[in-house]
Each structure stands twice: as C-alpha cells, then as structure tokens.
Design a protein around this motif. Structure first.
Motif, PDB file in Angstrom:
ATOM      1  N   GLU A   1      11.496   8.208 -17.503  1.00 26.52           N
ATOM      2  CA  GLU A   1      12.277   8.646 -18.667  1.00 26.52           C
ATOM      3  C   GLU A   1      13.501   7.753 -18.873  1.00 26.52           C
ATOM      4  N   VAL A   2      14.148   7.344 -17.792  1.00 27.43           N
ATOM      5  CA  VAL A   2      15.315   6.473 -17.916  1.00 27.43           C
ATOM      6  C   VAL A   2      14.917   5.104 -18.450  1.00 27.43           C
ATOM      7  N   ALA A   3      13.797   4.574 -17.979  1.00 30.31           N
ATOM      8  CA  ALA A   3      13.331   3.291 -18.501  1.00 30.31           C
ATOM      9  C   ALA A   3      13.082   3.368 -20.006  1.00 30.31           C
ATOM     10  N   GLU A   4      12.449   4.455 -20.444  1.00 26.04           N
ATOM     11  CA  GLU A   4      12.195   4.640 -21.880  1.00 26.04           C
ATOM     12  C   GLU A   4      13.503   4.722 -22.663  1.00 26.04           C
ATOM     13  N   ALA A   5      14.446   5.501 -22.145  1.00 21.13           N
ATOM     14  CA  ALA A   5      15.706   5.709 -22.870  1.00 21.13           C
ATOM     15  C   ALA A   5      16.561   4.449 -22.902  1.00 21.13           C
ATOM     16  N   SER A   6      16.429   3.589 -21.907  1.00 24.00           N
ATOM     17  CA  SER A   6      17.234   2.371 -21.868  1.00 24.00           C
ATOM     18  C   SER A   6      17.016   1.518 -23.109  1.00 24.00           C
TER      19      SER A   6
ATOM     20  N   LEU B   1      23.892   0.207 -18.584  1.00 25.37           N
ATOM     21  CA  LEU B   1      22.800   0.710 -19.416  1.00 25.37           C
ATOM     22  C   LEU B   1      21.953   1.727 -18.659  1.00 25.37           C
ATOM     23  N   HIS B   2      21.663   1.456 -17.411  1.00 22.24           N
ATOM     24  CA  HIS B   2      20.870   2.345 -16.561  1.00 22.24           C
ATOM     25  C   HIS B   2      21.459   3.756 -16.557  1.00 22.24           C
ATOM     26  N   GLY B   3      22.776   3.846 -16.324  1.00 19.80           N
ATOM     27  CA  GLY B   3      23.426   5.157 -16.324  1.00 19.80           C
ATOM     28  C   GLY B   3      23.580   5.739 -17.716  1.00 19.80           C
ATOM     29  N   ALA B   4      23.863   4.873 -18.708  1.00 18.72           N
ATOM     30  CA  ALA B   4      24.052   5.361 -20.073  1.00 18.72           C
ATOM     31  C   ALA B   4      22.769   5.975 -20.613  1.00 18.72           C
ATOM     32  N   ALA B   5      21.620   5.431 -20.217  1.00 20.67           N
ATOM     33  CA  ALA B   5      20.351   6.007 -20.644  1.00 20.67           C
ATOM     34  C   ALA B   5      20.173   7.414 -20.084  1.00 20.67           C
ATOM     35  N   ALA B   6      20.536   7.600 -18.819  1.00 19.88           N
ATOM     36  CA  ALA B   6      20.464   8.938 -18.223  1.00 19.88           C
ATOM     37  C   ALA B   6      21.439   9.895 -18.898  1.00 19.88           C
ATOM     38  N   ASP B   7      22.621   9.388 -19.249  1.00 20.69           N
ATOM     39  CA  ASP B   7      23.603  10.233 -19.951  1.00 20.69           C
ATOM     40  C   ASP B   7      23.072  10.666 -21.313  1.00 20.69           C
ATOM     41  N   ARG B   8      22.419   9.758 -22.026  1.00 21.92           N
ATOM     42  CA  ARG B   8      21.863  10.132 -23.335  1.00 21.92           C
ATOM     43  C   ARG B   8      20.795  11.211 -23.166  1.00 21.92           C
TER      44      ARG B   8
ATOM     45  N   LEU C   1      16.270  -0.137 -12.374  1.00 27.03           N
ATOM     46  CA  LEU C   1      17.448  -1.007 -12.478  1.00 27.03           C
ATOM     47  C   LEU C   1      17.072  -2.461 -12.209  1.00 27.03           C
ATOM     48  N   THR C   2      16.261  -2.699 -11.201  1.00 25.96           N
ATOM     49  CA  THR C   2      15.823  -4.066 -10.898  1.00 25.96           C
ATOM     50  C   THR C   2      15.116  -4.683 -12.099  1.00 25.96           C
ATOM     51  N   GLY C   3      14.250  -3.920 -12.741  1.00 20.51           N
ATOM     52  CA  GLY C   3      13.555  -4.434 -13.917  1.00 20.51           C
ATOM     53  C   GLY C   3      14.492  -4.737 -15.067  1.00 20.51           C
ATOM     54  N   LEU C   4      15.498  -3.896 -15.276  1.00 20.93           N
ATOM     55  CA  LEU C   4      16.455  -4.136 -16.361  1.00 20.93           C
ATOM     56  C   LEU C   4      17.238  -5.417 -16.121  1.00 20.93           C
ATOM     57  N   ILE C   5      17.697  -5.612 -14.884  1.00 19.74           N
ATOM     58  CA  ILE C   5      18.452  -6.830 -14.559  1.00 19.74           C
ATOM     59  C   ILE C   5      17.597  -8.060 -14.795  1.00 19.74           C
ATOM     60  N   ALA C   6      16.373  -8.037 -14.255  1.00 20.86           N
ATOM     61  CA  ALA C   6      15.498  -9.192 -14.373  1.00 20.86           C
ATOM     62  C   ALA C   6      15.178  -9.508 -15.832  1.00 20.86           C
TER      63      ALA C   6
ATOM     64  N   PRO D   1       0.821  -1.222   0.000  1.00 18.34           N
ATOM     65  CA  PRO D   1       0.000   0.000   0.000  1.00 18.34           C
ATOM     66  C   PRO D   1       0.851   1.266   0.000  1.00 18.34           C
ATOM     67  N   GLY D   2       0.523   2.161  -0.923  1.00 17.79           N
ATOM     68  CA  GLY D   2       1.248   3.416  -1.050  1.00 17.79           C
ATOM     69  C   GLY D   2       2.497   3.326  -1.896  1.00 17.79           C
ATOM     70  N   MET D   3       2.877   2.110  -2.325  1.00 22.02           N
ATOM     71  CA  MET D   3       4.113   1.935  -3.087  1.00 22.02           C
ATOM     72  C   MET D   3       3.895   1.121  -4.362  1.00 22.02           C
ATOM     73  N   THR D   4       2.673   1.123  -4.867  1.00 21.51           N
ATOM     74  CA  THR D   4       2.356   0.369  -6.074  1.00 21.51           C
ATOM     75  C   THR D   4       3.239   0.781  -7.246  1.00 21.51           C
ATOM     76  N   GLY D   5       3.542   2.066  -7.336  1.00 20.93           N
ATOM     77  CA  GLY D   5       4.320   2.573  -8.466  1.00 20.93           C
ATOM     78  C   GLY D   5       5.693   1.953  -8.575  1.00 20.93           C
ATOM     79  N   ALA D   6       6.297   1.574  -7.441  1.00 19.24           N
ATOM     80  CA  ALA D   6       7.644   1.004  -7.485  1.00 19.24           C
ATOM     81  C   ALA D   6       7.661  -0.295  -8.285  1.00 19.24           C
ATOM     82  N   ALA D   7       6.708  -1.178  -7.995  1.00 24.20           N
ATOM     83  CA  ALA D   7       6.652  -2.445  -8.724  1.00 24.20           C
ATOM     84  C   ALA D   7       6.298  -2.232 -10.191  1.00 24.20           C
ATOM     85  N   LEU D   8       5.406  -1.291 -10.473  1.00 21.39           N
ATOM     86  CA  LEU D   8       5.035  -1.022 -11.862  1.00 21.39           C
ATOM     87  C   LEU D   8       6.210  -0.450 -12.647  1.00 21.39           C
ATOM     88  N   LEU D   9       7.015   0.410 -12.013  1.00 19.75           N
ATOM     89  CA  LEU D   9       8.200   0.948 -12.687  1.00 19.75           C
ATOM     90  C   LEU D   9       9.160  -0.179 -13.061  1.00 19.75           C
ATOM     91  N   ALA D  10       9.390  -1.099 -12.141  1.00 18.75           N
ATOM     92  CA  ALA D  10      10.276  -2.223 -12.431  1.00 18.75           C
ATOM     93  C   ALA D  10       9.715  -3.064 -13.567  1.00 18.75           C
TER      94      ALA D  10
END
Length: 501
Positions: free
Chosen positions: A481-486, A459-466, A435-440, A253-262
């Motif tokens: 935005e980082v997830a999209e850029a990855s 990749l996680h950092g390189a997406a932010a750099d781009r 990052l957790t989602g990218l690894i998985a 509860p209150g943290m649904t977005g974290a799992a959805l982001l991953a």
C-alpha cells in the motif's frame, strides 16, 4: 507551496546562539520565552475553563514558568504555581522572574496540588530544560508522574522534563506532553528516538531571533522543498531508456517477496525499466502481480542495470557475498540494505571495496544493522543516533539513513538531517524493501545521491501519512500500500513544484 526545511541545533548550538544576543537586550530571552509560553497556554485553553497549573523547577526553565505565570495572571487567568526549591538558589534571571511573579501578587505551593473540582484547564512542565543530563528522580519524578496523570492538555516548555535534548533518550522519569513549545529552533531530541512519543505536537517560537543568521544550522528537518530543483516535468521527447535501469538483487529462498517489493516500488516511482535478480533458483520467471518487472539471473542484473540495489531478502550465501563484491567493484550508484549490510559487517574484505568506491554509495541500516557495521550494538547506536549516522557516513564514505523513529540521514562531509514523516503503522515487513526501491528509482532517473535519499525517505513516510488520513492504517498498513501511495504523493509534489511562485 512545499514546506521549507526547519533548522535543528543541538544544545551547544542553542547556547552559542543565546550567547550572541546583545547583552542587556530587552526584553530578555526569559521574558520572551515566558510571554510566548503564556500565549501558547491561552491558545490551548481557549475552549477550556479552570485554572492552569505550572510546575517550576530550580533552573532557568523554572524561570520561564514564572514569567509565563505572571503574564497569565496579569491577563486575568487563574494560575497555580508549584515550586519547592529555595528561591535564593535560583540562577540570576530565574530569581528575577520569581521576584517579579511575587511582586505581581503571585504565590507558590511547595507540594504538588490536588486537582480542583472541575479539573485543570492545562498543566505545564517548566521543571527541567535543554541542559538536563541526569535522570529525573525523587520529588521531581513524583511531580512529573502526577502531571502525566492529568487527563488534560499537557504543555512542555522547551523540552519535556526527562528528555535528553540532544539524543531523544529518556532520563529517568519523563513528562508526556501533548504539546511542546520549544525556543529559537528545533532540537534533535525532540525529533528522534523517544522524543516524538513524549513531545506531542512541537511548535517553535524563535524569540525574535533568526538562528540561521547567527549560526549555520547544524541539522535540518527534511521537507519536500529541499528537493524542488529536481522536481522537473518530463520532456515529451523521451523514452524508457531516459529514466534508467534499476537493478534489484535479492530474494533468496523464502524471501522472494522482498526483492519483488523493492522492484515494484522502483517501477511505480518512474524508473524506465526494473530488473530483478532473484537468488532463489526456484524463483518464478514472472511477477504475476507486476509483470512489467524483468526477472533475470542476478549476475545479468549486475551487468545490465545502471543503478544497483542489493539486500532485500538477499541472504548470506556464498553467492550473495560474490554479488556484493561485484556490485561494490562496479562504477554504478549502489544502494545497500538488509542482508547486504549484514554481509558488509561480517565479511572484512568487503569494507575496503565499499569505502574506496568513486560512484555514489547509499546505505539504509536499522539500528541493529548500524551497530554491527560500527562494531558496537543497538543500544550504543540508539544512545546517540545522530553521532552513529555520521560515523557510518564517514566510515563507508556513503550517504546514510539510520532508520527508526525520526530517521537520521547523514552525509560523508558531516551534514545531517532528521525525517519525521511516517507513523508506527509502518512497523511491518517489507517497508524497508520499498524504501530501497524508491531510492534506487530516483538514482536511475539521474538524481544525485543526497537529494535522492532525502526525497525517498520523506516520500516513504509521507505516503503512509496520506494513507492514514484516508483511513488506511496505521494498524494493518502494508508495504504494498505504501509503494502504491508513494506514486500519488510524488506526483503531487511535482504539480506543486511546477506552480509559479
């Protein structure tokens, strides 16, 4: 072509390599370092007029500065050398460099000089090198502060004075370089903790030494070229089942977005299916922003997924504990992050389950979580980030990324890496979930644990750099935005890896 990794050596490794240089070899290492430093100074001042100030210390770093000064003087440059110690107390090589500087017509000043009317073209820190283990205090602290106050390019020789070359810790007062010329190979302290904030742009001059041929690298800087063997084009004859089922469990509860982001990050990196188990009983039945995600009861996700990732917004309820138990007891690759790590630290019965796993385990702590897992604290972890990451890898028989400035990755067999992609704009909520989602996602697509972790972290950092290059961030950068850029960065790597070499 993707950039190859760079070797990293702690101070002991650099000293071992230096000891393997043939005795009496000419030019000496100090001559080579001083010449390289002079060339770097010329490069940094090619569009600047005015004299160059070199502050020299009482050891071999000061000797590098004397050689640098002599070379610049012989090239017709105006050089001022500040040196306040007894020349007779210098180490032998530095004493010879000082004598050669004086024989060439050079002079020294014992007080820090005032800037000339037009300002310095460059100020150079040649005070303390890689052997420093005590705080910079007294006269040299005053000199370092004065060098920092110069609004001109500031060059550090080997490492900025006041930086622990092994750990990145600040020792008293520290030089704030705009550029650092380091010798033979990279040092971990330049790449992690406070090193990146004080070293500026780091260039390596090998001094005509092939370090890896003399001593196997003790660490590596993460680069995309390290994972080229896994960047293979997909076959035409495939389907979604070919690319695995990622299971993300979290979202109390209150943290649904974290799992959805991953989950969204895993989907965008190419997983065949992504199942998200939300702990919140009142959670939505569908992610309207990403309806491809399959929202299920967490228990079903544990059963159906081929790879499990627990922690994003998981909470610390009894249900959360039972889910970590079930996941740890499974034979599936497992990523533990956030609250899953806090539970692992707080619930002693979970640790043997994780330690005994035959399937790959990957953990992604920040320094506070790492301290709890090690039974210490954040300060102890940050005092030696490489040692802390290695200790975690051994203790939990896991692939580890200790997140932070210069994330440190470690393997159970004692190897380590430092990643320097990314920037401070990533210090926002949800970045770790992505990052957790990218690894998985990479694990579900069949990548082995180590390259999956290396690739995802970089990749996680390189997406932010781009994104930063495109004017998005660093301020206000979001995890979405980082997830999209990855996705775009990863596809770019695939294209480069497919080109004939």
């Amino acid at each position: 072509m993707l950039q190859p990794p760079s070797p990293i050596y702690p101070v002991a490794g650099i000293r071992a390599i230096e000891a393997l240089v043939t005795p009496g070899a000419q030019p000496t290492l100090m001559e080579r370092a001083g010449r390289a430093s002079a060339e770097e100074a010329v490069r940094l001042t090619q569009d600047r007029s005015g004299p160059i100030l070199i502050a020299c210390g009482p050891g071999n770093n000061g000797g590098d500065g004397f050689v640098m000064a002599r070379r610049l003087l012989q090239a017709g440059r105006n050089v001022t050398v500040a040196f306040a110690d007894d020349p007779a107390a210098l180490p032998p090589d530095a004493a010879a460099a000082f004598a050669a500087w004086r024989a060439a017509g050079g002079e020294t000043v014992s007080d820090f000089p005032a800037a000339p009317a037009g300002g310095w073209a460059l100020v150079v820190d040649a005070i303390f090198g890689i052997g420093l283990k005590r705080p910079v205090e007294g006269r040299y602290a005053t000199w370092v502060s004065a060098l920092n106050a110069q609004d001109v390019p500031r060059l550090a020789i080997d490492v900025p004075s006041g930086l622990d070359a092994d750990t990145g810790c600040v020792l008293g007062t520290i030089f704030r370089a705009t550029a650092t010329l380091t010798f033979i190979a990279l040092k971990p302290g330049l790449l992690t903790l406070d090193g990146p904030d004080h070293a500026g742009v780091v260039n390596v001059h090998r001094l005509d030494i092939e370090a890896a041929a003399r001593l196997p690298p003790q660490g590596l800087q993460v680069r995309p070229a390290m994972i080229v063997p896994f960047l293979r084009p997909r076959r035409q004859n495939t389907h979604k089942g070919t690319y695995g089922d990622v299971g993300i469990i979290g979202g109390a509860p209150g943290m649904t977005g974290a799992a959805l982001l991953a989950g969204r990050a895993a989907l965008k990196l190419g997983s065949g299916r992504v199942l998200v188990g939300l702990v919140d009983d009142d959670a939505p039945a569908v992610d309207c922003g990403q309806p491809e995600l399959m929202l299920k009861r967490p228990e079903r996700v544990v059963e159906q997924a081929t790879v499990l990732a627990l922690g994003p917004g998981l909470g610390t309820s009894a249900l959360a504990v039972s889910l970590v138990e079930r996941a740890a007891a499974s034979d599936k690759p497992l990523v533990l992050d956030a609250d899953a790590l806090n539970l692992l630290a707080a619930a002693p019965h979970l640790r043997p389950l994780v330690m005994a796993r035959a399937a790959p385990t990957l953990i992604t702590p920040h320094p506070g979580e790492a301290g709890r897992l090690l039974g210490s604290d954040t300060a102890s972890v940050q005092a030696d980030r490489v040692a802390a990451a290695l200790a975690l890898a051994r203790r939990f028989h896991a692939e580890v990324v200790l997140k932070g400035s210069g994330s440190v990755l470690a393997t159970p067999d004692g190897r380590w890496f430092i990643n320097n992609s990314g920037h401070p704009g990533m210090a926002t909520g949800g970045m770790g979930d992505v990052l957790t989602g990218l690894i998985a996602s990479l694990l579900a697509q069949g990548w082995p644990a180590e390259p999956a972790l290396l690739a995802a972290v970089h990749l996680h950092g390189a997406a932010a750099d781009r994104l930063a290059r495109e004017g998005i961030g660093p301020i206000g950068l979001t995890a979405t935005e980082v997830a999209e850029a990855s996705r775009g960065v990863f596809n770019g790597w695939m294209v480069k890896a497919a080109r004939p070499r």
